[in-house]
Design a protein around this motif. Structure first.
Motif, PDB file in Angstrom:
ATOM      1  N   GLN A 110       0.857  -1.193   0.000  1.00  0.00           N
ATOM      2  CA  GLN A 110       0.000   0.000   0.000  1.00  0.00           C
ATOM      3  C   GLN A 110       0.888   1.236   0.000  1.00  0.00           C
ATOM      4  OE1 GLN A 110      -2.376   0.835   3.458  1.00  0.00           O
ATOM      5  NE2 GLN A 110      -0.667   0.752   4.887  1.00  0.00           N
ATOM      6  N   PHE A 111       0.371   2.312  -0.589  1.00  0.00           N
ATOM      7  CA  PHE A 111       1.080   3.586  -0.571  1.00  0.00           C
ATOM      8  C   PHE A 111       0.893   4.245   0.790  1.00  0.00           C
ATOM      9  CE2 PHE A 111       0.240   3.067  -5.165  1.00  0.00           C
ATOM     10  CZ  PHE A 111       1.559   3.124  -5.614  1.00  0.00           C
ATOM     11  N   VAL A 112       1.967   4.865   1.279  1.00  0.00           N
ATOM     12  CA  VAL A 112       1.893   5.631   2.527  1.00  0.00           C
ATOM     13  C   VAL A 112       2.668   6.932   2.321  1.00  0.00           C
ATOM     14  CG1 VAL A 112       1.753   3.543   3.960  1.00  0.00           C
ATOM     15  CG2 VAL A 112       3.981   4.606   3.577  1.00  0.00           C
ATOM     16  N   ASN A 113       2.281   7.945   3.081  1.00  0.00           N
ATOM     17  CA  ASN A 113       3.042   9.197   3.054  1.00  0.00           C
ATOM     18  C   ASN A 113       3.853   9.281   4.346  1.00  0.00           C
ATOM     19  OD1 ASN A 113       3.245  11.636   1.216  1.00  0.00           O
ATOM     20  ND2 ASN A 113       3.155  12.584   3.235  1.00  0.00           N
ATOM     21  N   LEU A 114       5.155   9.504   4.207  1.00  0.00           N
ATOM     22  CA  LEU A 114       6.052   9.442   5.362  1.00  0.00           C
ATOM     23  C   LEU A 114       6.521  10.825   5.792  1.00  0.00           C
ATOM     24  CD1 LEU A 114       7.611   7.326   7.170  1.00  0.00           C
ATOM     25  CD2 LEU A 114       9.529   7.632   5.597  1.00  0.00           C
ATOM     26  N   LYS A 115       6.450  11.053   7.102  1.00  0.00           N
ATOM     27  CA  LYS A 115       7.054  12.250   7.678  1.00  0.00           C
ATOM     28  C   LYS A 115       8.142  11.818   8.650  1.00  0.00           C
ATOM     29  CE  LYS A 115       3.643  15.844   7.100  1.00  0.00           C
ATOM     30  NZ  LYS A 115       2.698  16.786   7.718  1.00  0.00           N
ATOM     31  N   GLU A 121       8.706  13.461   3.880  1.00  0.00           N
ATOM     32  CA  GLU A 121       9.660  12.672   3.085  1.00  0.00           C
ATOM     33  C   GLU A 121       9.006  12.117   1.818  1.00  0.00           C
ATOM     34  OE1 GLU A 121      13.126  11.723   3.525  1.00  0.00           O
ATOM     35  OE2 GLU A 121      12.926  13.594   4.634  1.00  0.00           O
ATOM     36  N   GLY A 122       7.706  12.361   1.685  1.00  0.00           N
ATOM     37  CA  GLY A 122       7.034  11.999   0.439  1.00  0.00           C
ATOM     38  C   GLY A 122       6.368  10.641   0.446  1.00  0.00           C
ATOM     39  N   LEU A 123       6.031  10.203  -0.761  1.00  0.00           N
ATOM     40  CA  LEU A 123       5.266   8.971  -0.958  1.00  0.00           C
ATOM     41  C   LEU A 123       6.176   7.747  -0.960  1.00  0.00           C
ATOM     42  CD1 LEU A 123       2.195   8.309  -1.635  1.00  0.00           C
ATOM     43  CD2 LEU A 123       3.059   7.830  -3.926  1.00  0.00           C
ATOM     44  N   TYR A 124       5.722   6.712  -0.272  1.00  0.00           N
ATOM     45  CA  TYR A 124       6.448   5.439  -0.190  1.00  0.00           C
ATOM     46  C   TYR A 124       5.492   4.283  -0.483  1.00  0.00           C
ATOM     47  CZ  TYR A 124      10.766   7.279   1.879  1.00  0.00           C
ATOM     48  OH  TYR A 124      11.959   7.932   2.073  1.00  0.00           O
ATOM     49  N   PRO A 322      -1.637  13.694  -6.082  1.00  0.00           N
ATOM     50  CA  PRO A 322      -1.524  14.828  -5.149  1.00  0.00           C
ATOM     51  C   PRO A 322      -0.332  14.707  -4.194  1.00  0.00           C
ATOM     52  CG  PRO A 322      -3.779  13.964  -5.208  1.00  0.00           C
ATOM     53  CD  PRO A 322      -2.930  13.008  -5.964  1.00  0.00           C
ATOM     54  N   TYR A 323       0.064  13.458  -3.895  1.00  0.00           N
ATOM     55  CA  TYR A 323       1.197  13.228  -2.982  1.00  0.00           C
ATOM     56  C   TYR A 323       2.529  13.425  -3.702  1.00  0.00           C
ATOM     57  CZ  TYR A 323      -2.419  11.374   0.035  1.00  0.00           C
ATOM     58  OH  TYR A 323      -3.550  11.254   0.800  1.00  0.00           O
ATOM     59  N   PRO A 328       9.128  15.939  -1.802  1.00  0.00           N
ATOM     60  CA  PRO A 328      10.305  16.778  -2.032  1.00  0.00           C
ATOM     61  C   PRO A 328      11.300  16.191  -3.037  1.00  0.00           C
ATOM     62  CG  PRO A 328      10.382  15.760   0.153  1.00  0.00           C
ATOM     63  CD  PRO A 328       9.027  15.496  -0.400  1.00  0.00           C
ATOM     64  N   TYR A 329      11.239  14.860  -3.229  1.00  0.00           N
ATOM     65  CA  TYR A 329      12.193  14.210  -4.142  1.00  0.00           C
ATOM     66  C   TYR A 329      11.611  13.999  -5.539  1.00  0.00           C
ATOM     67  CZ  TYR A 329      14.248  13.064   0.386  1.00  0.00           C
ATOM     68  OH  TYR A 329      14.764  13.136   1.657  1.00  0.00           O
ATOM     69  N   LYS A 330      10.293  14.125  -5.668  1.00  0.00           N
ATOM     70  CA  LYS A 330       9.636  13.760  -6.923  1.00  0.00           C
ATOM     71  C   LYS A 330       8.841  14.887  -7.580  1.00  0.00           C
ATOM     72  CE  LYS A 330      10.634   9.373  -7.615  1.00  0.00           C
ATOM     73  NZ  LYS A 330      11.195   8.902  -8.888  1.00  0.00           N
ATOM     74  N   LYS A 331       8.528  15.942  -6.825  1.00  0.00           N
ATOM     75  CA  LYS A 331       7.590  16.955  -7.353  1.00  0.00           C
ATOM     76  C   LYS A 331       8.099  17.646  -8.615  1.00  0.00           C
ATOM     77  CE  LYS A 331       9.183  20.462  -4.048  1.00  0.00           C
ATOM     78  NZ  LYS A 331       8.816  21.251  -2.865  1.00  0.00           N
TER      79      LYS A 331
END
Length: 363
Positions: A110-115, A121-124, A322-323, A328-331
């Motif tokens: 599953q996709f998660v958003n990491l802080k 830290e973005g999408l993982y 949207p994520y 910060p690494y992919k936008k």
């Protein structure tokens, strides 16, 4: 097209001193203590970097073990993948879901958003660990699990790495769950794969391997064109009731028309017969070859086609976009991300055409 799926936020806190310790040596496997908050629930965890070449990337991937509480969603550990070289961030999940749909045991993801310490830290992609909990959650008989960790997991007596005779048949594998006795069973199978006579192979191999399942896995690897998948990036599970080994896919981002570095992989790069000693011997048997051909035709008609996969790909893309915009690494690469669904669909069409054109060679 997101079917109401909400991407959870994982809030990771690592003490600044521990964080600098972690960053000091990216190749160190020793975990550090940290805290993880998911849906307002706090977990005490151990965390370390994961992967081989991916540790060098700016966006790191992590291996997390749960200490207190000792499990999360009935698992003891999870893998959090950055998918840094995949411009779509979809390939690994798309692959693992696809394998599940064609009848292979496959980890959930599953996709998660990491802080991390408050910083985005973005999408993982969170990957389920293939271990005793993986079996328990599927009500499967317990049995040993081996991770294929490098090119020596090639089912051969010869090393894939230094092209010499292997010093041990355990090389290439890491025992994830099981005993030394279980390692003996694995080595016995590798010896048999390489020494059973051609006349006896069809009957004898079925005492060691779930051949039907292996052919499903083979079809999946060949269709998604995972060039690396034949000699590592898989797990082996020996069902304690049948005593047969099964292959489980793992970490399949180098698929759907791109290699491990995200570079273009033409649709004819991987041959229909695949690779490795076991595959070669299985496809040398007319019965198995015919079975494999029929299986490819069924999957091409049902799952490996644009009509079936387009809504899945587009839905996944819409869900994570949207994520990606805030990652910060992919936008800055959002324009590449937006081209990927079409690129993947074009690959599926071209790959399917290529495989159909080669089916005759399996007669």
């Amino acid at each position: 097209m997101d079917n109401g799926i909400i991407i959870p936020e994982y809030q990771l806190f690592i003490h600044p001193l521990d964080l600098s310790e972690l960053r000091k040596d990216i190749w160190c496997d020793d975990p550090i203590s940290a805290k993880l908050t998911i849906n307002k629930r706090k977990y005490d965890i151990d965390i370390a970097y994961r992967g081989s070449h991916i540790r060098d990337f700016r966006k790191k991937s992590y291996h997390i073990s749960f200490n207190k509480p000792s499990t999360y969603r009935n698992t003891k550990e999870i893998h959090i993948n950055a998918e840094f070289k995949d411009p779509s961030l979809l390939r690994n999940k798309l692959s693992l879901d696809f394998f599940n749909e064609i009848g292979c045991l496959s980890p959930k993801s599953q996709f998660v958003n990491l802080k991390l310490n408050g910083k985005n830290e973005g999408l993982y992609l969170e990957l389920e660990s293939v271990d005793e909990h993986f079996l328990k959650n599927r009500q499967l008989p317990q049995g040993p699990i081996f991770y294929a960790v490098d090119g020596d997991a090639n089912f051969s007596l010869m090393s894939d790495l230094d092209k010499d005779i292997k010093k041990s048949l355990k090389v290439g594998y890491e025992l994830k769950y099981g005993t030394e006795q279980d390692e003996f069973h694995l080595q016995k199978m590798i010896i048999e794969i390489n020494t059973i006579s051609k006349a006896e192979f069809e009957n004898e191999i079925m005492k060691y391997l779930n051949v039907n399942q292996y052919l499903s896995w083979l079809a999946g690897v060949v269709l998604t064109q995972n060039f690396d998948g034949f000699v590592h990036n898989y797990a082996l599970y020996q069902n304690s009731e049948t005593r047969l080994f099964e292959v489980i896919p793992w970490d399949y981002d180098a698929t759907w028309g791109r290699d491990v570095n995200g570079k273009v992989m033409e649709e004819d790069y991987l041959r229909i017969e695949g690779f490795n000693t076991l595959t070669a011997r299985i496809l040398d048997v007319k019965t198995f070859r015919r079975q494999y051909k029929n299986l490819l035709e069924v999957i091409l008609n049902n799952q490996f086609n644009v009509d079936y996969l387009k809504p899945k790909i587009q839905g996944m893309h819409d869900l994570i976009r949207p994520y990606i915009q805030k990652d910060p690494y992919k936008k800055d690469d959002i324009h590449l991300f937006d081209k990927e669904p079409e690129y993947i669909l074009n690959f599926i069409e071209a790959r399917a055409k290529y495989i159909r054109g080669k089916l005759y060679s399996l007669n």
